[in-house]
Design a protein around this motif. Structure first.
Motif, PDB file in Angstrom:
ATOM      1  N   GLN A 118       0.821  -1.211   0.000  1.00 16.87           N
ATOM      2  CA  GLN A 118       0.000   0.000   0.000  1.00 16.87           C
ATOM      3  C   GLN A 118       0.855   1.260   0.000  1.00 16.87           C
ATOM      4  O   GLN A 118       0.330   2.362  -0.036  1.00 16.87           O
ATOM      5  N   GLY A 119       2.170   1.104   0.095  1.00 17.72           N
ATOM      6  CA  GLY A 119       3.057   2.258   0.020  1.00 17.72           C
ATOM      7  C   GLY A 119       3.617   2.727   1.348  1.00 17.72           C
ATOM      8  O   GLY A 119       4.306   3.739   1.409  1.00 17.72           O
ATOM      9  N   TYR A 120       3.338   1.997   2.432  1.00 14.39           N
ATOM     10  CA  TYR A 120       3.900   2.371   3.726  1.00 14.39           C
ATOM     11  C   TYR A 120       5.406   2.127   3.716  1.00 14.39           C
ATOM     12  O   TYR A 120       5.896   1.212   3.060  1.00 14.39           O
ATOM     13  N   SER A 121       6.137   2.942   4.494  1.00 12.66           N
ATOM     14  CA  SER A 121       7.570   2.727   4.623  1.00 12.66           C
ATOM     15  C   SER A 121       7.806   1.441   5.407  1.00 12.66           C
ATOM     16  O   SER A 121       6.920   0.953   6.108  1.00 12.66           O
ATOM     17  N   LYS A 122       9.017   0.902   5.312  1.00  9.96           N
ATOM     18  CA  LYS A 122       9.357  -0.317   6.057  1.00  9.96           C
ATOM     19  C   LYS A 122       9.169  -0.097   7.553  1.00  9.96           C
ATOM     20  O   LYS A 122       8.634  -0.949   8.254  1.00  9.96           O
ATOM     21  N   GLU A 123       9.615   1.069   8.039  1.00  9.64           N
ATOM     22  CA  GLU A 123       9.532   1.371   9.463  1.00  9.64           C
ATOM     23  C   GLU A 123       8.083   1.426   9.939  1.00  9.64           C
ATOM     24  O   GLU A 123       7.720   0.817  10.944  1.00  9.64           O
ATOM     25  N   LYS A 124       7.242   2.159   9.206  1.00 10.28           N
ATOM     26  CA  LYS A 124       5.853   2.304   9.625  1.00 10.28           C
ATOM     27  C   LYS A 124       5.099   0.983   9.509  1.00 10.28           C
ATOM     28  O   LYS A 124       4.325   0.621  10.393  1.00 10.28           O
ATOM     29  N   ALA A 125       5.342   0.231   8.442  1.00  7.73           N
ATOM     30  CA  ALA A 125       4.691  -1.068   8.270  1.00  7.73           C
ATOM     31  C   ALA A 125       5.084  -2.011   9.402  1.00  7.73           C
ATOM     32  O   ALA A 125       4.243  -2.738   9.940  1.00  7.73           O
ATOM     33  N   ALA A 126       6.355  -1.984   9.799  1.00 13.91           N
ATOM     34  CA  ALA A 126       6.816  -2.841  10.893  1.00 13.91           C
ATOM     35  C   ALA A 126       6.170  -2.441  12.208  1.00 13.91           C
ATOM     36  O   ALA A 126       5.752  -3.299  12.992  1.00 13.91           O
ATOM     37  N   ARG A 127       6.070  -1.128  12.466  1.00 15.14           N
ATOM     38  CA  ARG A 127       5.435  -0.669  13.713  1.00 15.14           C
ATOM     39  C   ARG A 127       4.001  -1.161  13.798  1.00 15.14           C
ATOM     40  O   ARG A 127       3.554  -1.641  14.834  1.00 15.14           O
ATOM     41  N   ILE A 128       3.260  -1.017  12.700  1.00 14.01           N
ATOM     42  CA  ILE A 128       1.859  -1.432  12.685  1.00 14.01           C
ATOM     43  C   ILE A 128       1.748  -2.947  12.823  1.00 14.01           C
ATOM     44  O   ILE A 128       0.952  -3.454  13.611  1.00 14.01           O
ATOM     45  N   ALA A 129       2.563  -3.684  12.069  1.00 16.77           N
ATOM     46  CA  ALA A 129       2.504  -5.148  12.093  1.00 16.77           C
ATOM     47  C   ALA A 129       2.921  -5.713  13.444  1.00 16.77           C
ATOM     48  O   ALA A 129       2.515  -6.817  13.809  1.00 16.77           O
ATOM     49  N   ASN A 130       3.705  -4.975  14.200  1.00 18.89           N
ATOM     50  CA  ASN A 130       4.172  -5.444  15.507  1.00 18.89           C
ATOM     51  C   ASN A 130       3.306  -4.962  16.669  1.00 18.89           C
ATOM     52  O   ASN A 130       3.594  -5.279  17.814  1.00 18.89           O
ATOM     53  N   THR A 131       2.263  -4.196  16.392  1.00 23.59           N
ATOM     54  CA  THR A 131       1.380  -3.710  17.439  1.00 23.59           C
ATOM     55  C   THR A 131       0.585  -4.876  18.023  1.00 23.59           C
ATOM     56  O   THR A 131      -0.066  -5.611  17.288  1.00 23.59           O
ATOM     57  N   PRO A 132       0.647  -5.061  19.341  1.00 27.69           N
ATOM     58  CA  PRO A 132      -0.124  -6.152  19.944  1.00 27.69           C
ATOM     59  C   PRO A 132      -1.625  -5.958  19.710  1.00 27.69           C
ATOM     60  O   PRO A 132      -2.115  -4.834  19.650  1.00 27.69           O
ATOM     61  N   ASP A 133      -2.340  -7.067  19.582  1.00 31.92           N
ATOM     62  CA  ASP A 133      -3.779  -7.004  19.307  1.00 31.92           C
ATOM     63  C   ASP A 133      -4.549  -6.229  20.372  1.00 31.92           C
ATOM     64  O   ASP A 133      -5.510  -5.543  20.075  1.00 31.92           O
ATOM     65  N   HIS A 134      -4.138  -6.337  21.631  1.00 31.47           N
ATOM     66  CA  HIS A 134      -4.874  -5.653  22.701  1.00 31.47           C
ATOM     67  C   HIS A 134      -4.680  -4.133  22.673  1.00 31.47           C
ATOM     68  O   HIS A 134      -5.410  -3.408  23.339  1.00 31.47           O
ATOM     69  N   VAL A 135      -3.731  -3.647  21.885  1.00 33.33           N
ATOM     70  CA  VAL A 135      -3.461  -2.211  21.785  1.00 33.33           C
ATOM     71  C   VAL A 135      -4.006  -1.643  20.483  1.00 33.33           C
ATOM     72  O   VAL A 135      -4.375  -0.477  20.410  1.00 33.33           O
ATOM     73  N   ALA A 136      -4.051  -2.453  19.447  1.00 30.98           N
ATOM     74  CA  ALA A 136      -4.447  -1.991  18.113  1.00 30.98           C
ATOM     75  C   ALA A 136      -5.833  -1.366  18.136  1.00 30.98           C
ATOM     76  O   ALA A 136      -6.755  -1.872  18.754  1.00 30.98           O
ATOM     77  N   GLY A 137      -5.956  -0.243  17.472  1.00 32.48           N
ATOM     78  CA  GLY A 137      -7.243   0.419  17.341  1.00 32.48           C
ATOM     79  C   GLY A 137      -7.570   1.393  18.453  1.00 32.48           C
ATOM     80  O   GLY A 137      -8.540   2.133  18.366  1.00 32.48           O
ATOM     81  N   LYS A 138      -6.761   1.414  19.497  1.00 31.52           N
ATOM     82  CA  LYS A 138      -7.021   2.352  20.589  1.00 31.52           C
ATOM     83  C   LYS A 138      -6.451   3.708  20.242  1.00 31.52           C
ATOM     84  O   LYS A 138      -5.424   3.827  19.584  1.00 31.52           O
ATOM     85  N   LYS A 139      -7.121   4.754  20.706  1.00 30.07           N
ATOM     86  CA  LYS A 139      -6.634   6.107  20.495  1.00 30.07           C
ATOM     87  C   LYS A 139      -5.379   6.328  21.321  1.00 30.07           C
ATOM     88  O   LYS A 139      -5.093   5.575  22.240  1.00 30.07           O
ATOM     89  N   GLY A 140      -4.679   7.370  21.001  1.00 29.41           N
ATOM     90  CA  GLY A 140      -3.433   7.693  21.687  1.00 29.41           C
ATOM     91  C   GLY A 140      -3.616   7.957  23.172  1.00 29.41           C
ATOM     92  O   GLY A 140      -4.708   7.853  23.716  1.00 29.41           O
ATOM     93  N   GLY A 141      -2.533   8.323  23.801  1.00 29.41           N
ATOM     94  CA  GLY A 141      -2.527   8.523  25.241  1.00 29.41           C
ATOM     95  C   GLY A 141      -3.176   9.833  25.663  1.00 29.41           C
ATOM     96  O   GLY A 141      -4.051  10.368  24.985  1.00 29.41           O
ATOM     97  N   ALA A 142      -2.718  10.348  26.772  1.00 30.83           N
ATOM     98  CA  ALA A 142      -3.318  11.535  27.366  1.00 30.83           C
ATOM     99  C   ALA A 142      -2.750  12.831  26.806  1.00 30.83           C
ATOM    100  O   ALA A 142      -3.166  13.903  27.220  1.00 30.83           O
ATOM    101  N   ALA A 143      -1.805  12.740  25.895  1.00 26.16           N
ATOM    102  CA  ALA A 143      -1.202  13.948  25.330  1.00 26.16           C
ATOM    103  C   ALA A 143      -2.240  14.719  24.522  1.00 26.16           C
ATOM    104  O   ALA A 143      -3.083  14.133  23.855  1.00 26.16           O
ATOM    105  N   PRO A 144      -2.169  16.053  24.578  1.00 31.34           N
ATOM    106  CA  PRO A 144      -3.110  16.850  23.779  1.00 31.34           C
ATOM    107  C   PRO A 144      -2.820  16.693  22.291  1.00 31.34           C
ATOM    108  O   PRO A 144      -1.712  16.317  21.902  1.00 31.34           O
ATOM    109  N   PRO A 145      -3.787  16.994  21.439  1.00 32.96           N
ATOM    110  CA  PRO A 145      -3.552  16.906  19.995  1.00 32.96           C
ATOM    111  C   PRO A 145      -2.441  17.867  19.576  1.00 32.96           C
ATOM    112  O   PRO A 145      -2.215  18.904  20.211  1.00 32.96           O
ATOM    113  N   TYR A 146      -1.745  17.509  18.504  1.00 38.54           N
ATOM    114  CA  TYR A 146      -0.629  18.337  18.033  1.00 38.54           C
ATOM    115  C   TYR A 146      -1.037  19.791  17.808  1.00 38.54           C
ATOM    116  O   TYR A 146      -0.228  20.693  17.964  1.00 38.54           O
ATOM    117  N   GLU A 147      -2.267  20.037  17.417  1.00 40.10           N
ATOM    118  CA  GLU A 147      -2.712  21.409  17.162  1.00 40.10           C
ATOM    119  C   GLU A 147      -2.603  22.293  18.408  1.00 40.10           C
ATOM    120  O   GLU A 147      -2.497  23.515  18.305  1.00 40.10           O
TER     121      GLU A 147
END
Length: 84
Positions: A21-50
């Protein structure tokens, strides 16, 4: 490349699909290595970048190793951080 040469990839099928799909090796690896219990959850308590200052965004970009960022505007830094 075979799976035995990349033992750090936990979900080889997902990794290959992301690469196609065009993802970089690094990003594809990060996604593929995400544990199932974490996948799909929103980020932490940090405010949005904006809500971050340009200086905070710049420091975060440096921390994760992005290059060519010194002259980027705030919105450009946000885009680079989200798409690295």
């Amino acid at each position: 490349m075979s799976a035995d040469k990349r033992p750090q990839i936990k979900n080889e099928e997902q990794y290959e699909a992301l690469k196609e799909q065009g993802y970089s090796k690094e990003k594809a690896a990060r996604i593929a290595n995400t544990p199932d219990h974490v996948a799909g959850k929103k980020g932490g308590a940090a405010p949005p970048y904006e809500e971050w200052t340009r200086e905070e965004l710049y420091e975060k970009a440096r921390e994760i190793g992005l290059s060519g960022i010194s002259k980027l505007r705030k919105n450009e830094l946000i885009e680079r951080l989200r798409n690295h």
